[in-house]
Each structure stands twice: as structure tokens, then as C-alpha cells.
Design a protein around this motif. Structure first.
Motif, PDB file in Angstrom:
ATOM      1  N   PRO A 293       8.762 -73.522 -35.188  1.00 35.94           N
ATOM      2  CA  PRO A 293       7.453 -72.966 -34.892  1.00 35.94           C
ATOM      3  C   PRO A 293       7.505 -71.456 -34.810  1.00 35.94           C
ATOM      4  O   PRO A 293       8.507 -70.899 -34.351  1.00 35.94           O
ATOM      5  N   PRO A 294       6.467 -70.763 -35.272  1.00 39.03           N
ATOM      6  CA  PRO A 294       6.461 -69.309 -35.144  1.00 39.03           C
ATOM      7  C   PRO A 294       6.551 -68.907 -33.692  1.00 39.03           C
ATOM      8  O   PRO A 294       6.184 -69.693 -32.800  1.00 39.03           O
TER       9      PRO A 294
ATOM     10  N   SER B  27       4.823 -67.066 -31.819  1.00 40.90           N
ATOM     11  CA  SER B  27       3.594 -67.105 -31.028  1.00 40.90           C
ATOM     12  C   SER B  27       3.343 -68.507 -30.494  1.00 40.90           C
ATOM     13  O   SER B  27       2.709 -68.699 -29.467  1.00 40.90           O
ATOM     14  N   VAL B  28       3.858 -69.523 -31.207  1.00 44.17           N
ATOM     15  CA  VAL B  28       3.682 -70.901 -30.754  1.00 44.17           C
ATOM     16  C   VAL B  28       4.832 -71.294 -29.830  1.00 44.17           C
ATOM     17  O   VAL B  28       4.624 -71.829 -28.743  1.00 44.17           O
TER      18      VAL B  28
ATOM     19  N   ASN C 296      -1.751 -66.545 -24.054  1.00 44.94           N
ATOM     20  CA  ASN C 296      -0.621 -67.071 -23.292  1.00 44.94           C
ATOM     21  C   ASN C 296      -0.817 -66.847 -21.784  1.00 44.94           C
ATOM     22  O   ASN C 296       0.117 -66.490 -21.065  1.00 44.94           O
TER      23      ASN C 296
ATOM     24  N   ILE D 154      -3.076 -73.682 -31.764  1.00 46.81           N
ATOM     25  CA  ILE D 154      -1.915 -73.914 -30.872  1.00 46.81           C
ATOM     26  C   ILE D 154      -2.192 -75.171 -30.027  1.00 46.81           C
ATOM     27  O   ILE D 154      -1.318 -76.017 -29.832  1.00 46.81           O
TER      28      ILE D 154
ATOM     29  N   VAL E 181      -1.900 -68.623 -18.351  1.00 46.35           N
ATOM     30  CA  VAL E 181      -2.083 -69.957 -17.776  1.00 46.35           C
ATOM     31  C   VAL E 181      -3.040 -69.918 -16.586  1.00 46.35           C
ATOM     32  O   VAL E 181      -3.821 -70.831 -16.371  1.00 46.35           O
TER      33      VAL E 181
ATOM     34  N   ILE F  94       2.934 -76.838 -21.263  1.00 47.47           N
ATOM     35  CA  ILE F  94       1.983 -77.467 -20.330  1.00 47.47           C
ATOM     36  C   ILE F  94       1.248 -78.626 -21.006  1.00 47.47           C
ATOM     37  O   ILE F  94       1.149 -79.720 -20.454  1.00 47.47           O
ATOM     38  N   LEU F  95       0.778 -78.387 -22.224  1.00 43.04           N
ATOM     39  CA  LEU F  95       0.020 -79.433 -22.919  1.00 43.04           C
ATOM     40  C   LEU F  95       0.922 -80.622 -23.255  1.00 43.04           C
ATOM     41  O   LEU F  95       0.523 -81.785 -23.133  1.00 43.04           O
ATOM     42  N   ARG F  96       2.169 -80.309 -23.668  1.00 46.93           N
ATOM     43  CA  ARG F  96       3.106 -81.400 -23.999  1.00 46.93           C
ATOM     44  C   ARG F  96       3.359 -82.294 -22.784  1.00 46.93           C
ATOM     45  O   ARG F  96       3.543 -83.500 -22.915  1.00 46.93           O
TER      46      ARG F  96
ATOM     47  N   ASP G 255       6.900 -69.543 -28.014  1.00 45.47           N
ATOM     48  CA  ASP G 255       6.993 -68.876 -26.713  1.00 45.47           C
ATOM     49  C   ASP G 255       5.765 -69.119 -25.841  1.00 45.47           C
ATOM     50  O   ASP G 255       5.676 -68.569 -24.749  1.00 45.47           O
ATOM     51  N   ASN G 256       4.837 -69.899 -26.349  1.00 48.60           N
ATOM     52  CA  ASN G 256       3.587 -70.045 -25.609  1.00 48.60           C
ATOM     53  C   ASN G 256       3.747 -71.061 -24.480  1.00 48.60           C
ATOM     54  O   ASN G 256       4.101 -72.224 -24.702  1.00 48.60           O
ATOM     55  N   GLU G 257       3.487 -70.575 -23.279  1.00 46.87           N
ATOM     56  CA  GLU G 257       3.596 -71.403 -22.079  1.00 46.87           C
ATOM     57  C   GLU G 257       2.709 -72.651 -22.179  1.00 46.87           C
ATOM     58  O   GLU G 257       3.040 -73.726 -21.698  1.00 46.87           O
ATOM     59  N   TRP G 258       1.569 -72.508 -22.854  1.00 47.99           N
ATOM     60  CA  TRP G 258       0.623 -73.615 -22.961  1.00 47.99           C
ATOM     61  C   TRP G 258       1.205 -74.808 -23.724  1.00 47.99           C
ATOM     62  O   TRP G 258       0.834 -75.943 -23.459  1.00 47.99           O
ATOM     63  N   VAL G 259       2.090 -74.522 -24.674  1.00 53.74           N
ATOM     64  CA  VAL G 259       2.667 -75.617 -25.454  1.00 53.74           C
ATOM     65  C   VAL G 259       3.418 -76.557 -24.513  1.00 53.74           C
ATOM     66  O   VAL G 259       3.269 -77.782 -24.568  1.00 53.74           O
TER      67      VAL G 259
ATOM     68  N   TYR H 218      -1.693 -78.165 -32.098  1.00 58.55           N
ATOM     69  CA  TYR H 218      -0.267 -78.403 -32.345  1.00 58.55           C
ATOM     70  C   TYR H 218       0.400 -79.051 -31.125  1.00 58.55           C
ATOM     71  O   TYR H 218       1.218 -79.963 -31.258  1.00 58.55           O
ATOM     72  N   ALA H 219      -0.019 -78.613 -29.936  1.00 54.65           N
ATOM     73  CA  ALA H 219       0.722 -79.019 -28.737  1.00 54.65           C
ATOM     74  C   ALA H 219       0.178 -80.280 -28.069  1.00 54.65           C
ATOM     75  O   ALA H 219       0.929 -81.010 -27.419  1.00 54.65           O
TER      76      ALA H 219
ATOM     77  N   LEU I 173       2.980 -78.549 -37.580  1.00 53.26           N
ATOM     78  CA  LEU I 173       3.027 -77.108 -37.873  1.00 53.26           C
ATOM     79  C   LEU I 173       2.443 -76.782 -39.241  1.00 53.26           C
ATOM     80  O   LEU I 173       2.247 -75.629 -39.589  1.00 53.26           O
TER      81      LEU I 173
ATOM     82  N   PRO J  37      10.710 -76.884 -40.295  1.00 49.57           N
ATOM     83  CA  PRO J  37      10.385 -75.487 -40.008  1.00 49.57           C
ATOM     84  C   PRO J  37      10.263 -75.252 -38.512  1.00 49.57           C
ATOM     85  O   PRO J  37       9.713 -76.090 -37.787  1.00 49.57           O
TER      86      PRO J  37
ATOM     87  N   PRO K  46      -0.477 -83.758 -27.008  1.00 46.87           N
ATOM     88  CA  PRO K  46       0.224 -84.971 -27.439  1.00 46.87           C
ATOM     89  C   PRO K  46      -0.715 -85.967 -28.120  1.00 46.87           C
ATOM     90  O   PRO K  46      -1.833 -86.173 -27.662  1.00 46.87           O
TER      91      PRO K  46
END
Lengths: 204, 431
Positions: A184-185, A187-188, B171, B406, B173, A196-198, A190-194, B409-410, B8, A182, B412
Motif C-alpha cells: 500500500p502507498p 498515505s494508506v 489521518n 482509504i 482520529v 482502526i477500521l480493520r 501509515d494511516n491510523e484509520w486503516v 480499502y480498510a 488496492l 503491491p 472489513p
């Protein structure tokens, strides 16, 4: 029966669930299952330390599984909690100004060796408690069966709910050989934080 | 190996707010909500005990709105046995009852989402706590979820501060999050992470607006209604106004009080009326949240039992009288000069204490929270005010939960929990 004693009896019978038996001498008697509980009310306008401990001595002589001394809040300065605890004597403080909420066990009594009960009464109590126990066990079994059934149904519903979106697709459409993961929706995704956190993976 | 697709489905967010817990897996559109409280089943008569399921009785307490209501009438001393575990988002270290309630809430949340799929390897639980939460709360929550892992499959747990969760949900930063709760207001600068040195907290919030509403109700002659917190909250929401400028608003209300009289119907039989001579006091209700340093507010404080003073939680001082604009500037000063400009680019307001509306026709004297914040910044620091963009969060109630899932999910899974950075995953039973 005066108001303060009434509060005491109501607390022991309704809140603690004991059965009120009656009074003999200065002592109020209750039954907690097979055990007899003695409560000695000492309600005075002016308290004397010696009198408090005289009554504790009196209580220790009665044949009861648990003994309590009941006093008004004014007696508190004369009570040595260590002594009460060491002797296993309980302390109940009754504040009549607060009504039913004013009764409070400050020190719980320690169980003492139970005096022997007569065999007829014992047999009767045994029968009653066995019936009560069986009843409770049946109720418990019923509740746990119900709980297991409920969980099973919940799980199945959850499973069906998860499968629904897949099966809700039109049947005419050919099934893809393998379901893609699936996405990601938005909201997830497009989130800049995803992003950054990754990126912390490398730092960590 | 845990894939993105797995995360997810099986990331579980829990926002432990002072009044409500918001929880649920990432797959939900909106979280489930329950009150942050628990009812201890003590002092029960035997007859009541028989009716309670044994597993509930053995735990000794219930949580969940319906469950608490079901047993509330059976418990004698409700005041002693109904426990609200969090005050200003914090549970005291030695408050055993509070921690029992929090554990039960954690269990209650997970129990509502049973999973029977064979691919399920355990939840990735992401918890949002107050930014003021001391270190022992982090440890205590890890312990709670470790214990719960015997009942529910839990793979790993992480904790993030609530303002960071808001920033993620929005969203944003680089920003300053101003979270206005019931008991306090937290100002948290964010630049790719929460900047803890810049955290400023005020010992004011919705509760102070309630307190001043209560005093006004007493003055008008509604002492009986003033005793009920629910009624006070309703009146505050209905009549409270945030002034553009308090002095001018009061002048306008005294010159033409008919414009500002208000009536609130609390029930079919109870109606509260703010009469002409007290119409001006409506502005005090909103203003106290933003700035209590006015003579008019001080005179109300002096004649009431309301106290606005500093408080200390852990190593953080919560300022009682500092106005919100000064708090934002103080917070910003503790951020490295190099990034101050970026952080100050947007101020995001969230929480119930900033939920004020402007009744039609009063726009000349009343504003909403965003407007009031812009005016306050303009007065204190026009340069800053000209650069900053102030806005309110889109979903005040759910934004923390959304940010938490979120984050879960993100973040690591290679990042293990670190007590110093307060980041990473705490793996249940080790890796």
C-alpha cells in the motif's frame, strides 16, 4: 398572422418538430409524420367558460389524430383539467409576454382514431418514412460500431497502461519467480484509520 | 476471497459534492472531477435528435462537463433542463430529475474505468455524502448502484459522511472537522468515528460571502456585473478580506482608505474598482462567513434581498446567525465530557468557504481562516483556545475523495451494512 399565433406555430413546428400545413377556418393544422394535428387558438381579452367548452366541442368534431386548444394564461381558471384529459383534448397555454419560452403544453392530447389518408399520399409518405428509417438505422449501426470500437480501444489502452510499470523494469534484472502483492502507498499504510477500521472486523 | 492487493486496485471512491463530483479508483493520484449537474435532452427539434447517438437519446440526459457543453446550445429551455441535483449536498426525496442525474453521474464515473483483467470480481465502491444526508439518500444510492451492477461489475458499496472522509485523509482520529461549503458549514466532531449527536450545521457559507459582494458591487455602481455569479465569485476571491477584528479593521480602512482600495480585472474589457469610500466593505465579505452578528453586516442585510435565517434539513437545524466559534463550542458540548479534551485537540478546516488569503502589507488587520478561527475561539473560550490546534486541510478539493478510498480499502468486508450504525458494506446481489 398575429404574434401569439406565430409563437404557437413556431412552438409546434420547431420545438415539437411538427410540419405546419396551414389554416382552415379557425383551426391551425400540423402534420406529425402521417398524423394530422389540429390546434384551435382561442385568444381573447375576456374569457367565458361556456365559450371555452364550445370550442372544445368544435375541436372534437374535426378529423385529426390529436387536437389542442390554445389559450392565454387568463383562461386558466375556466379550464377543468379532468374534462380535457377525459376527452383526450390537449391544452396549450401561450404567454406572449415571455416570448418563445411562454408556450407550454399543460395537457397533452391523447391520440384519436386517425382518419383515412388518400392512397397516393400514403404511398409517398411511406416511401419517405422508409428512407428516413433506413437512414436512422444506418446511423445507429454506425454509432454503435464506433462505440464498441472505442470501448475496445479504451480497454486495451487501460490494459497496456496497467502492464507498463511491470514491463518498464530493466530487462537485464532477473525476473522474480512470483510477483509480490503491491504494497500500500505510504498515505494508506501509515494511516491510523486503516488500523482502526480493520479492528472493526472483530466487533462486527 | 478478496485480498488487500485486490482492494488496492479495485476500490473506487466517489465524492458527491454540491458543485463537483470527484471520482476514480484508489490507484489514481488525484481523482477526476466533473460538475454535479445533468442536462435533460427534452424539447429537441428533430434535426438535432438525429445527431445524438441513440443510446444517449434513449437515456434522455447527459452529464460530464464536455458532454453537457456539447448539447447545451441544442436544448431550448436550459433553465428547465439543466439540473443541479444537490442543494447543500442533499437531493430531495421526490425530485425524480435529481435522482436521474445522480444515477447518470454514477454511471459516467464507472464507465471511464473499464477493466478487462480476469482477476476482476467487481468494484468496491466507497461513496462520500454530506453528513446531513437523510436516510433515504443512503437507500437511494444503494439502489442506484444495484441497478448499475447490470452494466458494470460491482461487488459491494459503502457510504461514509464527508467530514469523516476528511478526517481519514488528514489521518486525524480525534478532531473537529469544520467543512465550509458554498451553502452551509458543517461542524462534525470525530473520535474514531463521526459523533452524530455533535453535528452542528450553519445555514451560511461561500454563498453569503457572494451575496454581500453582490450588494457592495451594486452600491459602487456595478449592477450589471453583480448579476453574473461568475463575476461576483471572482471579485469575492480577489478583494474579500477576513478581519482580525471587524470594528478595528473598518476603523483602519476609513482612516487610511488608500491602503485598501483594490482593482480586479475580470476580462480584457471589464475592470472593477473598489473606491476609497467603499474600501472598508472588503472586510464584510470575509467576516460574514465567520460571524454575521455585526451592525455593519446587518445594515447591509436589511437593505438587500439577502436573508440569513435558520433552515431545517431532515431532523437537523441549520443555524443562520450562529457564529462559527459558538457552533464549535455547541458541537463539543454534545460530545461525552470524557472525550471532549481529545476531540478538541485539533480543529481541521476544509472547503472553499475557508479559502482566504492575506494580501502583503495588510497583516496587521487581516488574517486567514486559521487565524480568524483562533481569534474567535480566544474571545469565546480562552481555555479551549489555548489547548486547540487549528489547521487547514492539505488538499481542500480532494481530501474527501482520498478519505473515501482509504475507507473503502480498510473497512472489513466481513462488516455488512447496518442502517442503524450507517457502517459496513452493502453487497450487490447479497453475499
Amino acid at each position: 398572422m398575429d404574434f401569439v399565433k406565430l409563437l404557437l406555430v413556431r412552438y409546434f413546428s420547431e420545438t415539437l418538430g411538427m410540419r405546419y400545413v396551414g389554416e382552415s377556418g379557425n383551426v391551425v393544422w400540423f402534420e406529425e409524420g402521417l398524423n394530422r394535428v389540429a390546434v384551435l387558438p382561442y385568444f381573447a381579452e375576456v374569457y367565458e367558460e361556456a365559450e371555452v367548452y364550445k370550442r372544445v366541442g368544435e375541436l372534437m368534431g374535426v378529423a385529426a389524430a390529436k387536437v389542442y386548444l390554445a389559450v392565454l394564461p387568463e383562461a386558466a381558471p375556466f379550464v377543468d383539467p379532468r374534462y380535457f384529459k377525459n376527452q383526450g383534448v390537449g391544452l396549450v397555454v401561450v404567454d406572449p409576454a415571455r416570448g418563445l419560452d411562454g408556450v407550454e403544453i399543460k395537457i397533452f392530447a391523447r391520440p384519436r382514431p386517425t382518419p383515412t389518408a388518400d392512397s397516393g399520399r400514403l404511398a409517398e409518405s411511406l416511401r419517405a418514412s422508409l428512407a428516413e428509417y433506413l437512414d436512422a438505422q444506418l446511423k445507429r449501426l454506425e454509432a454503435s460500431l464506433y462505440e464498441k470500437l472505442r470501448r475496445y480501444v479504451d480497454e486495451k489502452i487501460e490494459e497496456i497502461r496497467r502492464q507498463l510499470p511491470a514491463s518498464a523494469k530493466p530487462e537485464t534484472a532477473p525476473k522474480p519467480p512470483e510477483t509480490p502483492p503491491p504494497a500500500p502507498p505510504s498515505s494508506v499504510a501509515d494511516n491510523e484509520w486503516v488500523r482502526i477500521l480493520r479492528s472493526r472486523r472483530r466487533e462486527g | 476471497m478478496i485480498s488487500d492487493a485486490y482492494r488496492l486496485k479495485y476500490t473506487f471512491g466517489v465524492d458527491f459534492g454540491t458543485s463537483y463530483v470527484k471520482y476514480g479508483p484508489i490507484t489514481l493520484n488525484e481523482p477526476r472531477v466533473t460538475q454535479t449537474r445533468g442536462l435533460f435532452l427534452r424539447d429537441l427539434p428533430e434535426s438535432v435528435k438525429m445527431r445524438i447517438p441513440p443510446e444517449v437519446l434513449s437515456r434522455g440526459l447527459v452529464v460530464g462537463d464536455e458532454e453537457v457543453r456539447r448539447y447545451l446550445s441544442s436544448v431550448r429551455d436550459v433553465q428547465r433542463n439543466l439540473k443541479y441535483p444537490l442543494k447543500d449536498g442533499i437531493a430531495r426525496r421526490d425530485d425524480e430529475d435529481a435522482w436521474k442525474v445522480l444515477k447518470e453521474l454514477a454511471r459516467y464515473a464507472l464507465a471511464q474505468f473499464p477493466v478487462s483483467s480476469s482477476e476482476f470480481m467487481g468494484w468496491l465502491v466507497s461513496i462520500a455524502l454530506s453528513a446531513l444526508a437523510p436516510d433515504y439518500m443512503y437507500k437511494a444510492f444503494f439502489d442506484i448502484y444495484t441497478e448499475l451492477a447490470s452494466e458494470f461489475k460491482i461487488h459491494a458499496v459503502t457510504i461514509l459522511p464527508q467530514p469523516l472522509a476528511v478526517a481519514i485523509a488528514e489521518n486525524a482520529v480525534n478532531c473537529i472537522i469544520v467543512e465550509g461549503g458554498h451553502g452551509n458549514i458543517q461542524i462534525a466532531p470525530i473520535s474514531f468515528a463521526l459523533i452524530r449527536e455533535g453535528l452542528v450545521a450553519l445555514n451560511r457559507g461561500g454563498a453569503e460571502a457572494n451575496a454581500i459582494t453582490r450588494e457592495i458591487l451594486k452600491d459602487i455602481g456595478y449592477s450589471d456585473i453583480a448579476r453574473e455569479e461568475y463575476a461576483v465569485e471572482m471579485v469575492k476571491r480577489a478583494v474579500g478580506l477576513v478581519p482580525r477584528n471587524l470594528k478595528e479593521a473598518i476603523k483602519a480602512a476609513k482612516a487610511n482608505p488608500d491602503r485598501f482600495v483594490a482593482k480586479v480585472r475580470l476580462s480584457p474589457v471589464v475592470e472593477v474598482e473598489i473606491p476609497r469610500e467603499y474600501a472598508w466593505t472588503r472586510f464584510l465579505i470575509g467576516e460574514i462567513v465567520f460571524d454575521p452578528n455585526h451592525e455593519e453586516i446587518k445594515s447591509y442585510i436589511e437593505q438587500s434581498r439577502l436573508r440569513i435565517e435558520n433552515a431545517v434539513i431532515g431532523d437537523v437545524t441549520l443555524y443562520g446567525e450562529m457564529d462559527v466559534a459558538t457552533a464549535i463550542i455547541t458541537s463539543l458540548r454534545n460530545v461525552s465530557v470524557e472525550i471532549q479534551d481529545r476531540v478538541a485537540s485539533q480543529i481541521i478546516l476544509s472547503g472553499g468557504a475557508f479559502s482566504w488569503r492575506v494580501p502583503p502589507g495588510l497583516e496587521d488587520v487581516a488574517v486567514d481562516s486559521v487565524g480568524r478561527m483562533k481569534i474567535a475561539l480566544e474571545e469565546k473560550n480562552p481555555v479551549l483556545a489555548s489547548r486547540v490546534n487549528v489547521r487547514l486541510v492539505a488538499e481542500p478539493q480532494y481530501s474527501v475523495w482520498r478519505g473515501a478510498v482509504i475507507y473503502g480499502y480498510a473497512l472489513p468486508l466481513t462488516l455488512e451494512w447496518s442502517d442503524s450504525t450507517k457502517e459496513g458494506w452493502y453487497f450487490i446481489g447479497g453475499r
